[in-house]
Design a protein around this motif. Structure first.
Motif, PDB file in Angstrom:
ATOM      1  N   UNK A 253       0.829  -1.209   0.000  1.00 21.49           N
ATOM      2  CA  UNK A 253       0.000   0.000   0.000  1.00 21.49           C
ATOM      3  C   UNK A 253       0.863   1.257   0.000  1.00 21.49           C
ATOM      4  N   UNK A 254       1.943   1.243   0.774  1.00 19.24           N
ATOM      5  CA  UNK A 254       2.840   2.405   0.774  1.00 19.24           C
ATOM      6  C   UNK A 254       3.526   2.568  -0.583  1.00 19.24           C
ATOM      7  N   UNK A 255       3.882   1.460  -1.229  1.00 17.32           N
ATOM      8  CA  UNK A 255       4.521   1.539  -2.542  1.00 17.32           C
ATOM      9  C   UNK A 255       3.558   2.069  -3.593  1.00 17.32           C
ATOM     10  N   UNK A 256       2.308   1.648  -3.538  1.00 19.93           N
ATOM     11  CA  UNK A 256       1.334   2.126  -4.515  1.00 19.93           C
ATOM     12  C   UNK A 256       1.013   3.599  -4.298  1.00 19.93           C
ATOM     13  N   UNK A 257       1.024   4.037  -3.049  1.00 24.26           N
ATOM     14  CA  UNK A 257       0.772   5.454  -2.777  1.00 24.26           C
ATOM     15  C   UNK A 257       1.901   6.332  -3.306  1.00 24.26           C
ATOM     16  N   UNK A 258       3.140   5.890  -3.133  1.00 29.09           N
ATOM     17  CA  UNK A 258       4.287   6.672  -3.606  1.00 29.09           C
ATOM     18  C   UNK A 258       4.921   6.098  -4.852  1.00 29.09           C
ATOM     19  N   UNK A 259       4.120   5.575  -5.774  1.00 30.82           N
ATOM     20  CA  UNK A 259       4.657   4.903  -6.956  1.00 30.82           C
ATOM     21  C   UNK A 259       5.457   5.862  -7.833  1.00 30.82           C
ATOM     22  N   UNK A 260       5.174   7.155  -7.769  1.00 30.49           N
ATOM     23  CA  UNK A 260       5.850   8.105  -8.653  1.00 30.49           C
ATOM     24  C   UNK A 260       7.172   8.600  -8.094  1.00 30.49           C
ATOM     25  N   UNK A 261       7.452   8.380  -6.807  1.00 34.69           N
ATOM     26  CA  UNK A 261       8.651   8.966  -6.214  1.00 34.69           C
ATOM     27  C   UNK A 261       9.467   8.002  -5.361  1.00 34.69           C
ATOM     28  N   UNK A 262       8.920   6.847  -5.012  1.00 34.08           N
ATOM     29  CA  UNK A 262       9.663   5.887  -4.196  1.00 34.08           C
ATOM     30  C   UNK A 262      10.761   5.246  -5.036  1.00 34.08           C
ATOM     31  N   UNK A 263      11.857   4.901  -4.391  1.00 34.27           N
ATOM     32  CA  UNK A 263      12.996   4.294  -5.075  1.00 34.27           C
ATOM     33  C   UNK A 263      12.567   3.015  -5.801  1.00 34.27           C
ATOM     34  N   UNK A 264      13.078   2.859  -7.029  1.00 38.08           N
ATOM     35  CA  UNK A 264      12.720   1.684  -7.823  1.00 38.08           C
ATOM     36  C   UNK A 264      13.171   0.388  -7.162  1.00 38.08           C
ATOM     37  N   UNK A 265      14.261   0.427  -6.424  1.00 38.49           N
ATOM     38  CA  UNK A 265      14.713  -0.792  -5.753  1.00 38.49           C
ATOM     39  C   UNK A 265      13.701  -1.261  -4.720  1.00 38.49           C
ATOM     40  N   UNK A 266      13.127  -0.327  -3.981  1.00 36.26           N
ATOM     41  CA  UNK A 266      12.106  -0.701  -3.004  1.00 36.26           C
ATOM     42  C   UNK A 266      10.852  -1.234  -3.688  1.00 36.26           C
ATOM     43  N   UNK A 267      10.472  -0.595  -4.793  1.00 39.46           N
ATOM     44  CA  UNK A 267       9.283  -1.062  -5.509  1.00 39.46           C
ATOM     45  C   UNK A 267       9.491  -2.466  -6.064  1.00 39.46           C
TER      46      UNK A 267
END
Length: 426
Positions: A253-267
């Protein structure tokens, strides 16, 4: 040993008593009747010293509650015991500021005028005007200094702004999940499994095993029976999948909320973990949506990355272009062949004997990690390479073996410090 207030609820035939926390329903349990003071009855409230174990609280000692007092605490003032006057007055003798027997103003000269014809009041006035003018001059000078320093800082900031603008993009935002689903999963566990669930949520099965071994070690030193490790580990393996799914749900849920700015490695780590953690229909749907959003973002950033490499090559920033080419957003999708040829030719043309050795070391360090590291052939070498340049070439010799051979250096791997990996929860 934590201390709590308990209330005795009932007594049993075997001599044990049941208890609960005073004024609450939890925690509760049983205690040995030999610990009770004489005359204890159901409903009494006592102070208990406890020990925390995996299976709950164990009462080790009981104390009577503190007795209250209706009278306030008073402080008694004793004093010195001597009769002395309450107020003491001491008068100054006459003529204290002058000689003995003379009054303070016994001089023959008048006190109101001075030799220069100015009285004391006028002199003080003149002195005050002089100090005020000096202060105003000082304030003017200090204000001028402040203005000059501010102008210098502004000029310095203006000259430093281009360099800061070329440092590169800011670091991406890291994933910061909440613990909503984890807390719900822990609350859904039976009461006797709450502590085990918390240990599993922090360290997984390895953390549970380490905790049990540490407690068994303490029990062995105290002469108490040990806890069966295999039994608790089997119990933890039964409840751990639900906690793992809840933890992944929070991260997804946190990854989907910040999909535009979260680090790609975390995603990517969240998407990879969905293969084993997504067990329900809701989590599977969330995983599918996350994959789609991640693919869209990777395609967009890959296009922006190729355009940035082309623009840096057009502007002649070879080091920046080499470093960018080594970090593609999409794995397995390098630059097109035409761009790779341009990058290799630009690197060859930059490595000449006319540039400084520091520049040579910077370029070869960027070449070592680029996709054209095996295609670079320098147009010229430094006449007398310094030890600093040779050290850089030795460090990257495995990536640029042809360049290292031109310096007479045999490619060899560098030593790396081996650090033990930390045990992970998943």
């Amino acid at each position: 040993m934590p201390r709590i207030e308990i209330e005795l609820t009932s007594s049993r035939d075997d001599g044990s008593w049941t208890w609960r926390a005073a004024g609450a329903r939890e925690p509760r349990g049983t205690l040995d009747g030999s610990l009770l003071p004489t005359g204890a009855a159901v409903g009494d409230q006592l102070r208990a010293e406890t020990e925390q174990f995996l299976d709950g609280l164990e009462i080790t000692a009981l104390l009577l509650p503190k007795a209250g007092s209706d009278q306030p605490d008073l402080l008694e003032i004793l004093g010195s015991g001597r009769n002395e006057p309450q107020v003491i007055t001491t008068l100054a003798k006459k003529g204290r500021s002058g000689r003995k027997g003379e009054s303070p103003h016994s001089d023959d000269k008048p006190r109101g005028r001075r030799r220069d014809g100015k009285d004391g009041k006028g002199r003080r006035k003149e002195r005050g005007e002089r100090s005020q003018s000096t202060r105003s001059d000082g304030e003017t000078g200090s204000s001028n200094k402040k203005k000059e320093s501010s102008r210098r800082r502004s000029r310095k900031g203006a000259t430093a702004s281009p360099s800061t603008a070329t440092e590169g993009p800011p670091k991406p935002k890291r994933l910061r999940p909440r613990r909503k689903h984890r807390k719900a999963a822990l609350a859904a566990l039976p009461e006797e499994l709450h502590l085990i669930g918390q240990i599993l949520a922090r360290g997984g099965i390895p953390g549970l095993r380490d905790t049990v071994e540490a407690q068994n070690k303490a029990a062995l030193e105290a002469g108490e029976p040990e806890i069966p490790t295999s039994l608790l580990v089997q119990l933890g393996e039964r409840i751990y999948p639900s906690l793992r799914t809840a933890d992944w749900h929070d991260r997804a849920e946190a990854a989907l909320t910040g999909i535009a700015e979260v680090d790609l490695r975390d995603l990517r780590s969240v998407v990879v973990a969905s293969d084993t953690a997504a067990r329900s229909d809701e989590t599977r749907e969330l995983a599918g949506k996350l994959r789609e959003e991640l693919a869209t973002r990777v395609d967009r950033e890959h296009t922006e990355w190729m355009n940035e490499v082309r623009s840096t090559l057009d502007s002649g920033r070879i080091v920046r272009a080499l470093r960018l080419s080594s970090r593609p957003p999409k794995a397995g999708a390098p630059l097109p062949p035409a761009e790779l040829d341009r990058l290799a030719e630009a690197a060859n043309a930059s490595l000449t004997s006319q540039i400084s050795q520091d520049r040579w070391a910077t370029i070869i360090d960027a070449v070592a990690l680029s996709p054209v590291h095996l295609r670079v052939v320098p147009e010229g070498l430094p006449a007398e390479p310094a030890e600093e340049l040779l050290e850089v070439v030795r460090r990257v010799s495995m990536n640029v073996p042809d360049v290292a051979s031109s310096f007479g250096i045999k490619p060899a791997p560098t030593r790396r410090s081996r650090r033990p990996r930390r045990p992970t929860a998943f």
